[in-house]
Design a protein around this motif. Sequence first.
Motif, mmCIF file in Angstrom:
data_model
loop_
_atom_site.group_PDB
_atom_site.id
_atom_site.type_symbol
_atom_site.label_atom_id
_atom_site.label_comp_id
_atom_site.label_asym_id
_atom_site.label_seq_id
_atom_site.Cartn_x
_atom_site.Cartn_y
_atom_site.Cartn_z
ATOM 1 N N LEU A 24 0.826 -1.203 0.000
ATOM 2 C CA LEU A 24 0.000 0.000 0.000
ATOM 3 C C LEU A 24 0.865 1.259 0.000
ATOM 4 O O LEU A 24 0.587 2.215 -0.739
ATOM 5 C CB LEU A 24 -0.944 0.003 1.205
ATOM 6 N N CYS A 25 1.933 1.253 0.790
ATOM 7 C CA CYS A 25 2.842 2.414 0.820
ATOM 8 C C CYS A 25 3.499 2.634 -0.535
ATOM 9 O O CYS A 25 3.658 3.781 -0.980
ATOM 10 C CB CYS A 25 3.905 2.225 1.898
ATOM 11 N N ILE A 26 3.875 1.552 -1.203
ATOM 12 C CA ILE A 26 4.474 1.670 -2.535
ATOM 13 C C ILE A 26 3.482 2.306 -3.503
ATOM 14 O O ILE A 26 3.831 3.188 -4.291
ATOM 15 C CB ILE A 26 4.930 0.285 -3.049
ATOM 16 N N ARG A 27 2.229 1.879 -3.440
ATOM 17 C CA ARG A 27 1.231 2.375 -4.376
ATOM 18 C C ARG A 27 0.774 3.804 -4.062
ATOM 19 O O ARG A 27 0.401 4.543 -4.959
ATOM 20 C CB ARG A 27 0.035 1.425 -4.402
ATOM 21 N N LEU A 28 0.783 4.177 -2.803
ATOM 22 C CA LEU A 28 0.298 5.505 -2.423
ATOM 23 C C LEU A 28 1.378 6.586 -2.431
ATOM 24 O O LEU A 28 1.052 7.769 -2.358
ATOM 25 C CB LEU A 28 -0.347 5.456 -1.036
ATOM 26 N N GLN A 29 2.630 6.192 -2.525
ATOM 27 C CA GLN A 29 3.714 7.163 -2.457
ATOM 28 C C GLN A 29 3.582 8.195 -3.581
ATOM 29 O O GLN A 29 3.583 7.856 -4.758
ATOM 30 C CB GLN A 29 5.065 6.464 -2.554
ATOM 31 N N SER A 30 3.454 9.450 -3.208
ATOM 32 C CA SER A 30 3.364 10.595 -4.133
ATOM 33 C C SER A 30 2.292 10.408 -5.202
ATOM 34 O O SER A 30 2.473 10.818 -6.345
ATOM 35 C CB SER A 30 4.717 10.840 -4.790
ATOM 36 N N ILE A 31 1.164 9.807 -4.831
ATOM 37 C CA ILE A 31 0.133 9.504 -5.826
ATOM 38 C C ILE A 31 -0.535 10.765 -6.381
ATOM 39 O O ILE A 31 -1.014 10.777 -7.501
ATOM 40 C CB ILE A 31 -0.912 8.518 -5.257
ATOM 41 N N SER B 211 -2.121 0.422 -10.695
ATOM 42 C CA SER B 211 -2.891 0.712 -9.484
ATOM 43 C C SER B 211 -2.838 2.186 -9.103
ATOM 44 O O SER B 211 -3.565 2.603 -8.199
ATOM 45 C CB SER B 211 -2.352 -0.100 -8.301
ATOM 46 N N ARG B 212 -2.017 2.954 -9.761
ATOM 47 C CA ARG B 212 -1.813 4.355 -9.364
ATOM 48 C C ARG B 212 -2.555 5.354 -10.252
ATOM 49 O O ARG B 212 -2.438 6.552 -10.064
ATOM 50 C CB ARG B 212 -0.325 4.684 -9.376
ATOM 51 N N ILE B 213 -3.314 4.868 -11.221
ATOM 52 C CA ILE B 213 -4.055 5.772 -12.097
ATOM 53 C C ILE B 213 -5.524 5.354 -12.138
ATOM 54 O O ILE B 213 -5.883 4.263 -11.713
ATOM 55 C CB ILE B 213 -3.452 5.816 -13.522
ATOM 56 N N ILE B 214 -6.342 6.219 -12.681
ATOM 57 C CA ILE B 214 -7.783 5.978 -12.710
ATOM 58 C C ILE B 214 -8.141 5.176 -13.955
ATOM 59 O O ILE B 214 -8.500 5.737 -15.001
ATOM 60 C CB ILE B 214 -8.556 7.314 -12.671
ATOM 61 N N ALA C 233 -5.585 2.309 -5.828
ATOM 62 C CA ALA C 233 -4.400 1.746 -5.174
ATOM 63 C C ALA C 233 -4.784 0.720 -4.113
ATOM 64 O O ALA C 233 -4.099 -0.290 -3.939
ATOM 65 C CB ALA C 233 -3.558 2.867 -4.560
ATOM 66 N N VAL C 234 -5.871 0.969 -3.409
ATOM 67 C CA VAL C 234 -6.331 -0.003 -2.403
ATOM 68 C C VAL C 234 -6.752 -1.301 -3.072
ATOM 69 O O VAL C 234 -6.413 -2.390 -2.592
ATOM 70 C CB VAL C 234 -7.475 0.605 -1.558
ATOM 71 N N PHE C 235 -7.473 -1.213 -4.180
ATOM 72 C CA PHE C 235 -7.849 -2.438 -4.901
ATOM 73 C C PHE C 235 -6.607 -3.188 -5.381
ATOM 74 O O PHE C 235 -6.549 -4.411 -5.328
ATOM 75 C CB PHE C 235 -8.760 -2.124 -6.089
ATOM 76 N N GLY C 236 -5.604 -2.462 -5.860
ATOM 77 C CA GLY C 236 -4.360 -3.098 -6.278
ATOM 78 C C GLY C 236 -3.613 -3.723 -5.114
ATOM 79 O O GLY C 236 -2.993 -4.775 -5.249
#
Length: 193
Positions: free
Chosen positions: A9-16, A136-139, A95-98
């Motif tokens: 989760l931290c990897i995916r949310l970093q500077s999102i 996971s980081r885009i819509i 990102a949460v789903f990923g």
Amino acid sequence: LAALTVIALCIRLQSISRDNRVVWDETHLGRFSSRYTTNTFYLDVHPPLGKLFLTLLFHLFSSPGSSALATFDFASGSTYPTPEVPYAAVRMVQAVFGTLLVPLAFALCRCLNLPMAVAWMAAMFVAVDNALVGISRIIVLDSILLFSNAMAALAFAYSRRALDVLSNKRHATAASWYWSLTLLGLTLGILCR
């Protein structure tokens, strides 16, 4: 497993929210959400459930009375009107789903009676795979689609396992089998829509 999931989760949310521009297929999915908001008819070859879910997310995270989603054109490379179009919040849901793919990969491996080392390796690969992190980081709908696929695979594997237990009469009840079939039907229905 919880620690690995938090790391993912931290990897995916970093500077999102750092990149506040419309990227790749956010153009199309944003326009679809905009059209749903304004009740504008359009022809699309894909089923609507995923785009309706994104529209719901945009509405949940938008400020009350904001009409920016209806007026923003979602042109590729254009800058999001930050407070009006909550792109960062919608990206965080993606990102949460990923991230939820990590425990699902582990559970699927364990349900298939694979060795513990294989289950850990699968979970770690899913946690740090560049393609999965990037998508996971885009819509886009891919995170939700992959999550639904993993849930369907897990429900199928669990129903097969519950059926084997039920057929051998080893302290089994039919409730677990029915529950897994219900979950399988639900996830397959989500995948088809």
